[in-house]
Scaffold this active site. Structure first.
Site, PDB file in Angstrom:
ATOM      1  N   TYR A 142     -10.857  50.366  12.294  1.00 14.48           N
ATOM      2  CA  TYR A 142     -11.652  49.264  11.745  1.00 14.48           C
ATOM      3  C   TYR A 142     -10.765  48.218  11.069  1.00 14.48           C
ATOM      4  CZ  TYR A 142     -16.355  51.231  12.338  1.00 14.48           C
ATOM      5  OH  TYR A 142     -17.542  51.687  12.845  1.00 14.48           O
ATOM      6  N   LYS A 187      -8.927  64.386  16.643  1.00 15.26           N
ATOM      7  CA  LYS A 187      -8.614  64.427  18.078  1.00 15.26           C
ATOM      8  C   LYS A 187      -7.109  64.688  18.167  1.00 15.26           C
ATOM      9  CE  LYS A 187      -9.695  63.922  22.441  1.00 15.26           C
ATOM     10  NZ  LYS A 187     -10.547  64.886  23.175  1.00 15.26           N
ATOM     11  N   ASP A 219     -14.814  65.543  20.190  1.00 12.13           N
ATOM     12  CA  ASP A 219     -15.718  65.700  21.342  1.00 12.13           C
ATOM     13  C   ASP A 219     -16.485  67.007  21.222  1.00 12.13           C
ATOM     14  OD1 ASP A 219     -13.224  66.897  21.690  1.00 12.13           O
ATOM     15  OD2 ASP A 219     -13.082  66.469  23.836  1.00 12.13           O
ATOM     16  N   ASP A 243     -18.435  57.118  12.077  1.00 14.60           N
ATOM     17  CA  ASP A 243     -19.465  56.145  12.454  1.00 14.60           C
ATOM     18  C   ASP A 243     -20.298  56.713  13.602  1.00 14.60           C
ATOM     19  OD1 ASP A 243     -20.829  53.631  12.672  1.00 14.60           O
ATOM     20  OD2 ASP A 243     -19.605  53.226  14.435  1.00 14.60           O
ATOM     21  N   ASP A 247     -24.499  58.513  13.541  1.00 13.92           N
ATOM     22  CA  ASP A 247     -25.666  58.066  14.329  1.00 13.92           C
ATOM     23  C   ASP A 247     -26.234  59.266  15.084  1.00 13.92           C
ATOM     24  OD1 ASP A 247     -25.403  55.363  13.612  1.00 13.92           O
ATOM     25  OD2 ASP A 247     -25.858  54.682  15.647  1.00 13.92           O
TER      26      ASP A 247
HETATM   27  C1  IPM Z   1     -22.402  51.875   9.773  1.00 15.05           C
HETATM   28  C2  IPM Z   1     -22.522  50.671  10.670  1.00 15.05           C
HETATM   29  C3  IPM Z   1     -21.344  49.755  10.444  1.00 15.05           C
HETATM   30  C4  IPM Z   1     -20.075  50.503  10.790  1.00 15.05           C
HETATM   31  C5  IPM Z   1     -21.409  48.407  11.199  1.00 15.05           C
HETATM   32  C6  IPM Z   1     -22.690  47.654  10.891  1.00 15.05           C
HETATM   33  C7  IPM Z   1     -20.208  47.558  10.959  1.00 15.05           C
HETATM   34  O1  IPM Z   1     -22.630  51.065  11.989  1.00 15.05           O
HETATM   35  O2  IPM Z   1     -22.373  51.695   8.534  1.00 15.05           O
HETATM   36  O3  IPM Z   1     -22.353  52.993  10.287  1.00 15.05           O
HETATM   37  O4  IPM Z   1     -19.659  50.527  11.968  1.00 15.05           O
HETATM   38  O5  IPM Z   1     -19.459  51.070   9.894  1.00 15.05           O
HETATM   39 MG    MG Z   2     -22.719  53.136  12.280  1.00 14.14          MG
END
Ligand code: IPM
Ligand code: MG
Length: 352
Positions: A142, A187, A219, A243, A247
């Site tokens: 990042y 990884k 993975d 990240d 999700d």
């Molecule tokens: C998160 C989001 C952010 C990230 C984006 C919006 C930049 O996906 O907080 O997980 O990638 O960190």
């Molecule tokens: Mg995210």
């Protein structure tokens, strides 16, 4: 207690869920005799439109001077589909993390009994799943050196020893407070940065003899989270992997709209939902405010206010049990409540 809260509603559904977070926070403060003051600040696409910067200096000063930041969401489709855009709303979030030194992002993955059927996974697999993902938040790809032209582009996944040590320490310490099981996700079979993570974790592990530390390739971790989410207690990982995995983790609980997070480090801590700005739902009063409201619970808990956090969690559970739910988690045939109505119900519960 006196609390100065910076509120950053941002974009899309952000302002709608921020409003409910603030209502809940005020109700809890009133009930427990805390004094709270809010200062609103611009960020994301909203800030680009108004002042040309997704994290203006003024916002930074307000955050720095606050006890905590209540953050909602940033992002706007007009930037998503323009890879050449020079400034992007997400840069505001990244700038906030970097400038406030928020290197540790704590993302709890939990389930709610009455929502088990909402998970795409079998109820028996997710029932009782409860783990923390500790995501490194100010390093890696990042923030590493980047380059982009028409024929070539790269992002550098750089980590230094102090950056790795401090986030692993957070991981070991959370594991000590929980079931004493830490999974270091990397990884290391391919990436040099991951090999340094693993080396440092192996150096640190003997200092935490009570913690069972294991090492898992990312993975494999992605697969294990689906196959056996109850395997995990605390996982610690780098920025990009965290990240992606969080999700995935949100699917375990059944809706992205349920998961809060805390970002902590050197300066003011930030409490925010893990979901994004859901621009398609903007202004429709359908976004789930629970992730934001649970972020307020994490905020109180951060300041040692356990009863305050517990009351918010109790109110959230009660709202779910009473079927006061936004459309994405409502039962078939059940009444659909809006963002505002769910928030108001929770505020009333707290007041009573
Ligand atoms: C998160 C989001 C952010 C990230 C984006 C919006 C930049 O996906 O907080 O997980 O990638 O960190
Ligand atoms: Mg995210």
């Amino acid at each position: 207690m006196k609390l100065n809260i910076a509120v950053l509603p941002g974009d899309g559904i952000g302002p709608e869920i921020a409003a409910q977070g603030v209502e809940v926070m005020s109700a809890v403060c009133k009930k427990f005799g805390h004094e709270v003051r809010y200062e609103y600040a611009l960020c994301g696409a909203d800030a680009i439109d108004k002042v040309g910067d997704p994290f203006p200096e003024e916002t930074y000063e307000i955050c720095k001077g606050a006890d905590a930041v209540l953050f909602s969401a940033v992002g706007d489709p007009k930037f998503d589909n323009d890879p050449t855009a020079k400034v992007r709303p997400e840069q505001g979030l990244l700038a906030m993390r970097k400038k406030l030194g928020l290197f540790a992002n704590i993302r709890p993955v939990q389930t709610f009994k009455c929502l088990l059927h909402k998970s795409p996974l079998r109820a028996d697999l997710v029932d009782g799943a409860d783990f923390l993902c500790i995501r490194e938040l100010t390093g890696g790809m990042y923030f590493g050196e980047k380059y982009q032209d028409n024929d070539k582009a790269y992002d550098t996944n750089m980590y230094t020893r102090p950056e790795i040590e401090r986030i692993l320490k957070v991981g070991f310490e959370y594991a000590m407070k929980r079931k004493k099981h830490l999974t270091v996700v990397d990884k290391a079979n391919v990436l040099a940065s991951s090999r340094l993570w693993r080396q440092i974790a192996q150096e640190m592990a003997p200092s935490y003899p009570k913690v069972q530390t294991d090492y898992m390739y990312v993975d494999n971790a992605a697969m294990r989270m689906i196959q056996e989410p109850k395997f995990f207690d605390v996982m610690v990982t780098e920025n990009t992997f965290g990240d992606i995995l969080t999700d995935e983790g949100s699917c375990i609980s059944g809706s992205m709209g349920l998961l809060p997070s805390a970002s902590t480090g050197e300066s003011t801590p930030v409490f925010e939902p893990i979901h994004g700005s859901w621009p398609q739902a903007k202004g429709l009063n359908i976004a789930n405010p629970l992730a934001q409201i649970l972020s307020v619970a994490m905020l109180f808990e951060y300041f040692g206010c356990k009863a305050e956090g517990a009351l918010i969690r109790e109110a959230v559970d009660a709202s779910l049990d009473a079927n006061v739910r936004t459309p994405e988690i409502q039962m078939e045939g059940g009444a659909k409540y809006g963002t505002k109505e769910v928030g108001t119900w929770i505020v009333n519960y707290i007041n009573n």
